[in-house]
Design an enzyme around this catalytic site. Structure first.
Site, PDB file in Angstrom:
ATOM      1  N   SER A 140       1.752  -4.825  -7.146  1.00 13.21           N
ATOM      2  CA  SER A 140       2.447  -6.064  -7.485  1.00 13.21           C
ATOM      3  C   SER A 140       2.564  -6.904  -6.227  1.00 13.21           C
ATOM      4  O   SER A 140       2.478  -6.385  -5.102  1.00 13.21           O
ATOM      5  CB  SER A 140       3.846  -5.738  -8.020  1.00 13.21           C
ATOM      6  OG  SER A 140       4.643  -6.903  -8.151  1.00 13.21           O
ATOM      7  N   TYR A 153      12.284  -2.058  -8.171  1.00 13.00           N
ATOM      8  CA  TYR A 153      10.893  -2.312  -8.515  1.00 13.00           C
ATOM      9  C   TYR A 153      10.066  -2.519  -7.249  1.00 13.00           C
ATOM     10  O   TYR A 153       8.966  -1.961  -7.113  1.00 13.00           O
ATOM     11  CB  TYR A 153      10.795  -3.532  -9.422  1.00 13.00           C
ATOM     12  CG  TYR A 153       9.400  -3.791  -9.947  1.00 13.00           C
ATOM     13  CD1 TYR A 153       8.893  -3.042 -11.005  1.00 13.00           C
ATOM     14  CD2 TYR A 153       8.599  -4.775  -9.390  1.00 13.00           C
ATOM     15  CE1 TYR A 153       7.608  -3.275 -11.487  1.00 13.00           C
ATOM     16  CE2 TYR A 153       7.321  -5.018  -9.866  1.00 13.00           C
ATOM     17  CZ  TYR A 153       6.829  -4.261 -10.913  1.00 13.00           C
ATOM     18  OH  TYR A 153       5.555  -4.493 -11.376  1.00 13.00           O
ATOM     19  N   LYS A 157       6.755  -0.268  -6.025  1.00 10.41           N
ATOM     20  CA  LYS A 157       5.435  -0.853  -5.809  1.00 10.41           C
ATOM     21  C   LYS A 157       5.013  -0.785  -4.347  1.00 10.41           C
ATOM     22  O   LYS A 157       3.823  -0.622  -4.054  1.00 10.41           O
ATOM     23  CB  LYS A 157       5.383  -2.277  -6.355  1.00 10.41           C
ATOM     24  CG  LYS A 157       5.482  -2.337  -7.872  1.00 10.41           C
ATOM     25  CD  LYS A 157       4.399  -1.472  -8.546  1.00 10.41           C
ATOM     26  CE  LYS A 157       4.454  -1.529 -10.057  1.00 10.41           C
ATOM     27  NZ  LYS A 157       3.384  -0.733 -10.690  1.00 10.41           N
TER      28      LYS A 157
END
Length: 229
Positions: A140, A153, A157
């Protein structure tokens, strides 16, 4: 001219979003797909729409026993995949890190980090034995930068980036492991962060043609490179 051989492609998280879009596009291009997701209804619909030689299984990537059984079935019927795509991921609710519950943190770490490792553990040995194949772990922009209120998150990532680059150094010549950022796409996950503003970005079905070009173009020369669609 002889017809080119269909590639065997394994993708996790195929029930919606980018995974579902990739299934549609890659099968339309003549490739053979083996996908998994937790949603039994979505898996049944995919299996009906795309029968053998394609295959779809209800699998929770955080459950190592389920992944092991799924991999054994795919390897038995189709052999080692040419491309292994770890796409399945989740996100926690928007908010400061200290407001994230222990359950949310456990879940995101399991799905976004332990899940890909489970899949790698059970598919990659057969690929290594053949000394061929590309492992793509979906990263990401938030695996290479950060934003407030999405710290868990970002952490997973960034973890995918490091995990994939280390894996790249372990693979034999002729293979590749690539952390691939899909860009900013209007998915359910993006809407959970951006709300209605997510509609300003490409839909998965608009993104997937270029994404398929990128995926199918990956090879040993891309090993360990952080790439983006």
């Amino acid at each position: 001219m002889a017809k080119s051989k269909s590639l065997q492609i394994v993708i996790t998280g195929v029930s919606r979003g980018l995974g579902r879009a990739w299934v549609e596009e890659l099968i339309a291009r003549g490739q053979t797909l083996h996908g998994c997701a937790r949603d039994a209804g979505a898996i049944a619909a995919l299996a009906k729409r795309f029968p053998a030689p394609h295959s779809f299984a209800q699998v929770d990537v955080t459950n190592d026993a389920q992944v092991k059984a799924w991999a054994a079935d795919v390897l038995r019927t189709a052999g080692p995949p040419d491309f292994l795509v770890n796409n399945a991921a989740i996100i926690t609710h928007n908010g400061p890190l200290w407001e994230q519950s222990a359950a949310e943190i456990d879940a995101i770490l399991q799905v976004n980090l332990a899940g890909p490792v489970n899949v790698i553990r059970h598919f990659v040995p057969a690929m290594v034995a053949r000394r061929q194949g590309v492992i793509v772990n979906l990263s990401s922009g938030w695996g290479r930068s950060v934003s407030p209120e999405v710290a868990p998150y970002c952490a997973t990532k960034w973890g995918i980036e490091g995990l994939t680059k280390a894996l790249a150094e372990e693979l034999p010549e002729g293979m590749a492991a690539v952390p691939l950022s899909p860009g900013v796409i209007d998915t359910d996950m993006l809407r959970s962060c951006f709300g209605g503003q997510a509609g300003e970005y490409l839909k998965p079905e608009q993104w997937v043609s270029r994404a398929a070009d990128v995926l199918l173009g990956l090879g040993p020369g891309d090993n360990g490179e952080s790439l983006s669609v």
